[in-house]
Design a protein around this motif. Structure first.
Motif, mmCIF file in Angstrom:
data_model
loop_
_atom_site.group_PDB
_atom_site.id
_atom_site.type_symbol
_atom_site.label_atom_id
_atom_site.label_comp_id
_atom_site.label_asym_id
_atom_site.label_seq_id
_atom_site.Cartn_x
_atom_site.Cartn_y
_atom_site.Cartn_z
ATOM 1 N N PRO A 191 7.892 34.886 12.168
ATOM 2 C CA PRO A 191 8.120 34.706 10.733
ATOM 3 C C PRO A 191 8.808 35.906 10.090
ATOM 4 O O PRO A 191 8.642 37.055 10.527
ATOM 5 C CB PRO A 191 6.711 34.541 10.176
ATOM 6 N N ILE A 192 9.599 35.625 9.049
ATOM 7 C CA ILE A 192 10.071 36.642 8.107
ATOM 8 C C ILE A 192 9.476 36.238 6.773
ATOM 9 O O ILE A 192 9.972 35.337 6.094
ATOM 10 C CB ILE A 192 11.607 36.690 8.049
ATOM 11 N N SER A 193 8.379 36.859 6.414
ATOM 12 C CA SER A 193 7.616 36.408 5.248
ATOM 13 C C SER A 193 6.785 37.551 4.701
ATOM 14 O O SER A 193 6.744 38.653 5.257
ATOM 15 C CB SER A 193 6.703 35.232 5.638
ATOM 16 N N ALA A 194 6.065 37.266 3.604
ATOM 17 C CA ALA A 194 5.193 38.271 2.994
ATOM 18 C C ALA A 194 3.922 38.488 3.798
ATOM 19 O O ALA A 194 3.179 39.445 3.523
ATOM 20 C CB ALA A 194 4.854 37.859 1.564
ATOM 21 N N ARG A 195 3.617 37.610 4.727
ATOM 22 C CA ARG A 195 2.510 37.750 5.678
ATOM 23 C C ARG A 195 1.163 37.956 4.973
ATOM 24 O O ARG A 195 0.481 38.957 5.170
ATOM 25 C CB ARG A 195 2.792 38.896 6.660
ATOM 26 N N GLU A 210 10.332 41.075 -5.410
ATOM 27 C CA GLU A 210 9.890 41.647 -4.144
ATOM 28 C C GLU A 210 11.072 41.905 -3.225
ATOM 29 O O GLU A 210 12.161 41.330 -3.396
ATOM 30 C CB GLU A 210 8.888 40.699 -3.458
ATOM 31 N N ASN A 211 10.832 42.743 -2.249
ATOM 32 C CA ASN A 211 11.824 43.037 -1.217
ATOM 33 C C ASN A 211 11.518 42.168 -0.004
ATOM 34 O O ASN A 211 10.519 42.385 0.691
ATOM 35 C CB ASN A 211 11.780 44.518 -0.852
ATOM 36 N N ALA A 212 12.361 41.183 0.242
ATOM 37 C CA ALA A 212 12.110 40.216 1.326
ATOM 38 C C ALA A 212 12.598 40.778 2.656
ATOM 39 O O ALA A 212 13.615 40.347 3.204
ATOM 40 C CB ALA A 212 12.778 38.891 1.018
ATOM 41 N N THR A 213 11.862 41.756 3.171
ATOM 42 C CA THR A 213 12.245 42.433 4.418
ATOM 43 C C THR A 213 11.065 42.489 5.374
ATOM 44 O O THR A 213 9.939 42.790 4.959
ATOM 45 C CB THR A 213 12.743 43.866 4.133
ATOM 46 N N THR A 330 16.398 41.100 6.323
ATOM 47 C CA THR A 330 16.274 40.999 4.872
ATOM 48 C C THR A 330 16.930 39.721 4.368
ATOM 49 O O THR A 330 18.010 39.341 4.841
ATOM 50 C CB THR A 330 16.929 42.213 4.180
ATOM 51 N N ILE A 331 16.255 39.058 3.426
ATOM 52 C CA ILE A 331 16.809 37.876 2.762
ATOM 53 C C ILE A 331 17.097 38.253 1.313
ATOM 54 O O ILE A 331 16.232 38.827 0.625
ATOM 55 C CB ILE A 331 15.838 36.688 2.825
ATOM 56 N N ARG A 332 18.285 37.924 0.855
ATOM 57 C CA ARG A 332 18.703 38.277 -0.493
ATOM 58 C C ARG A 332 19.423 37.093 -1.118
ATOM 59 O O ARG A 332 20.068 36.314 -0.420
ATOM 60 C CB ARG A 332 19.629 39.496 -0.424
ATOM 61 N N VAL A 333 19.325 36.944 -2.441
ATOM 62 C CA VAL A 333 20.016 35.884 -3.160
ATOM 63 C C VAL A 333 20.978 36.532 -4.153
ATOM 64 O O VAL A 333 20.594 37.431 -4.906
ATOM 65 C CB VAL A 333 19.043 34.946 -3.899
ATOM 66 N N ALA A 334 22.223 36.075 -4.163
ATOM 67 C CA ALA A 334 23.254 36.642 -5.026
ATOM 68 C C ALA A 334 23.832 35.579 -5.948
ATOM 69 O O ALA A 334 23.862 34.391 -5.619
ATOM 70 C CB ALA A 334 24.373 37.257 -4.181
ATOM 71 N N GLY A 335 24.301 36.020 -7.105
ATOM 72 C CA GLY A 335 25.049 35.176 -8.025
ATOM 73 C C GLY A 335 26.412 35.791 -8.273
ATOM 74 O O GLY A 335 26.871 36.645 -7.513
ATOM 75 N N LEU A 336 27.069 35.363 -9.347
ATOM 76 C CA LEU A 336 28.371 35.908 -9.714
ATOM 77 C C LEU A 336 28.289 36.546 -11.091
ATOM 78 O O LEU A 336 27.738 35.953 -12.030
ATOM 79 C CB LEU A 336 29.439 34.817 -9.724
ATOM 80 N N ASN A 337 28.837 37.755 -11.217
ATOM 81 C CA ASN A 337 28.828 38.481 -12.479
ATOM 82 C C ASN A 337 30.252 38.578 -13.015
ATOM 83 O O ASN A 337 31.146 39.100 -12.340
ATOM 84 C CB ASN A 337 28.242 39.879 -12.280
ATOM 85 N N THR A 338 30.441 38.071 -14.224
ATOM 86 C CA THR A 338 31.759 38.127 -14.863
ATOM 87 C C THR A 338 31.710 38.905 -16.167
ATOM 88 O O THR A 338 32.602 38.803 -16.998
ATOM 89 C CB THR A 338 32.272 36.703 -15.166
ATOM 90 N N SER A 339 30.661 39.705 -16.369
ATOM 91 C CA SER A 339 30.455 40.370 -17.650
ATOM 92 C C SER A 339 31.437 41.499 -17.902
ATOM 93 O O SER A 339 31.456 42.066 -18.988
ATOM 94 C CB SER A 339 29.027 40.910 -17.741
ATOM 95 N N SER A 340 32.240 41.833 -16.920
ATOM 96 C CA SER A 340 33.205 42.913 -17.102
ATOM 97 C C SER A 340 34.343 42.514 -18.036
ATOM 98 O O SER A 340 35.123 43.352 -18.470
ATOM 99 C CB SER A 340 33.783 43.336 -15.745
ATOM 100 N N GLY A 341 34.454 41.230 -18.363
ATOM 101 C CA GLY A 341 35.507 40.760 -19.238
ATOM 102 C C GLY A 341 36.815 40.473 -18.539
ATOM 103 O O GLY A 341 37.768 40.001 -19.152
ATOM 104 N N SER A 342 36.875 40.736 -17.243
ATOM 105 C CA SER A 342 38.087 40.459 -16.483
ATOM 106 C C SER A 342 38.006 39.069 -15.883
ATOM 107 O O SER A 342 37.000 38.368 -16.013
ATOM 108 C CB SER A 342 38.266 41.502 -15.371
ATOM 109 N N ALA A 343 39.072 38.668 -15.226
ATOM 110 C CA ALA A 343 39.117 37.350 -14.588
ATOM 111 C C ALA A 343 38.491 37.375 -13.200
ATOM 112 O O ALA A 343 38.484 36.365 -12.503
ATOM 113 C CB ALA A 343 40.562 36.868 -14.492
ATOM 114 N N THR A 344 37.950 38.512 -12.800
ATOM 115 C CA THR A 344 37.368 38.667 -11.460
ATOM 116 C C THR A 344 35.851 38.515 -11.521
ATOM 117 O O THR A 344 35.202 39.089 -12.399
ATOM 118 C CB THR A 344 37.719 40.038 -10.872
#
Length: 380
Positions: A191-195, A210-213, A330-344
């Protein structure tokens, strides 16, 4: 209330509901009317289901039964049946009535998650029922020995939310020579879990709090390795697929308040020793209370009763992992950040509250050790 004695059954009118109670003997004509009324009630129970691939079932089976009651979580002990088997199917049966939210449920063998499901939202009496069949043969490693079962179905009961989920889970064990396109069950599952199983608690990580590691050492004779990840959003991330870009979270602040951000894109990442080893893009499961609850009656959304895991083949990493040393996963979840005001748009290292994640390593062993990688050639 069920009874096998027709002399004991009567139905007492209570407002707009029928309440089944014990009573004394009744004339034959009245008993017939009462049985017909009870039959009508059974017909009115809403049978809910998910359209899913059929599960290979036996002609006959040895069964091991267990029931769960309200409470988080249910803890029990599984003992292997006294029979030969090479396949296992779970039959999960639920009845409920009243008012209640849809609820997430996770089943563990010890620290290892083996199934994630969710409930349908019940209706007023006589309520709803559903059955889901889940092929669990890939966990044959666990089924062959005694295990601690932890079934976490969190629920809230009060004067307003009265729906209790009465659940029954049956494991069906059998032998079958039918050939399928599935790989043979693995020799080892880690398992990779909080155990938290020693505390009789659920073992999922909650991101981003939490840090999922986990730190894990591989056997030296692994010939194939697959990392399976289970992840779904809750709270402000339950409807992540409808989130807005970060630049737009305050667009309707005056009327609707701040909107959930970081875009409608999510990426689940797996890191080995801090290095990105694989990614998955979660399926947008719509739970039975999502959008419009009536859309889920009687057919629930795709994967609502069986939240699927995503698999990442990490076999190419075996020469590095089978060195006898400790390695971090490690398990990580990512989104997208556009707060810089650019098109990237940039991938984030975190998301909103919250994601429930676990993982597991399916390992197939060989009779010989995996060869360690050679050092890079020296250049002049």
């Amino acid at each position: 209330m069920a009874t096998s004695d027709p002399e004991k059954l009567s139905i007492i009118r209570k407002g707009d509901e029928d309440d089944v109670r014990l009573s004394g003997p009744k004339p034959r004509s009245q008993r017939i009317r009462l049985w017909l009324a009870a039959f009508v009630i059974i017909l009115l129970v809403l049978s809910t289901f998910e359209v899913a691939q059929p599960v290979l079932m036996p002609d006959g089976a040895a069964e091991s039964d267990g029931s769960t009651n309200y409470g988080a979580p249910f803890v029990g002990t599984y003992t292997p049946p006294n029979c030969e088997f090479n396949r296992v199917v779970l039959n999960f049966s639920v009845v409920s009535q009243g008012r209640q939210f849809d609820r997430l449920a996770i089943m563990y063998f010890g620290d290892t998650e083996i199934w994630r499901t969710s409930t349908a939202e019940p209706t007023l009496p006589p309520g709803i029922s559903w059955i889901y069949l889940k092929d669990m043969t890939e966990y044959l490693y666990f089924w062959k020995s005694s295990q601690k079962i932890i079934f976490d179905l969190g629920n809230l009961i009060d004067d307003k939310y009265t729906g209790i989920f009465n659940t029954t889970m049956t494991a069906i064990f059998y032998n079958s020579d039918v050939k399928t396109d599935q790989a043979p069950p693995s020799d080892l599952i880690i398992p990779i879990s909080a155990r938290h199983s020693l505390n009789n608690s659920a073992s999922h990580f909650v991101l981003p709090a939490e840090n999922a590691t986990n730190t894990i050492s591989f056997p030296r004779n692994v010939q194939r390795a697959v990392l399976s990840v289970s992840a779904n959003g809750q709270a402000s991330e339950e409807f992540w697929w409808s989130n807005v870009f970060q630049d737009d979270i305050y667009t309707f602040n005056a009327t609707a308040g701040e909107l959930p951000g970081l875009s409608p894109f999510r990426e689940v990442q797996v890191l080995i020793d801090g290095h990105l080893a694989g990614v998955q893009w979660p399926f947008p499961v719509i739970f039975t209370g999502g959008v419009v609850p009536s859309l889920h009656r009687p057919i629930v959304g795709i994967h609502a009763f069986d939240l699927r895991e995503h698999e990442i083949d990490i076999t190419p990493f075996l020469p590095l992992l089978c060195d006898g040393a400790q390695h971090t996963f490690t398990i990580r979840v990512a989104g997208l950040n556009t707060s810089s005001g650019s098109a990237t748009a940039l991938l984030t290292e975190t998301v909103n509250e919250s994601w429930y994640v676990t993982g597991k390593l399916f390992l197939w062993l060989s009779s010989t050790e995996t060869t360690a990688p050679s050092p890079p050639p020296q250049t002049a």
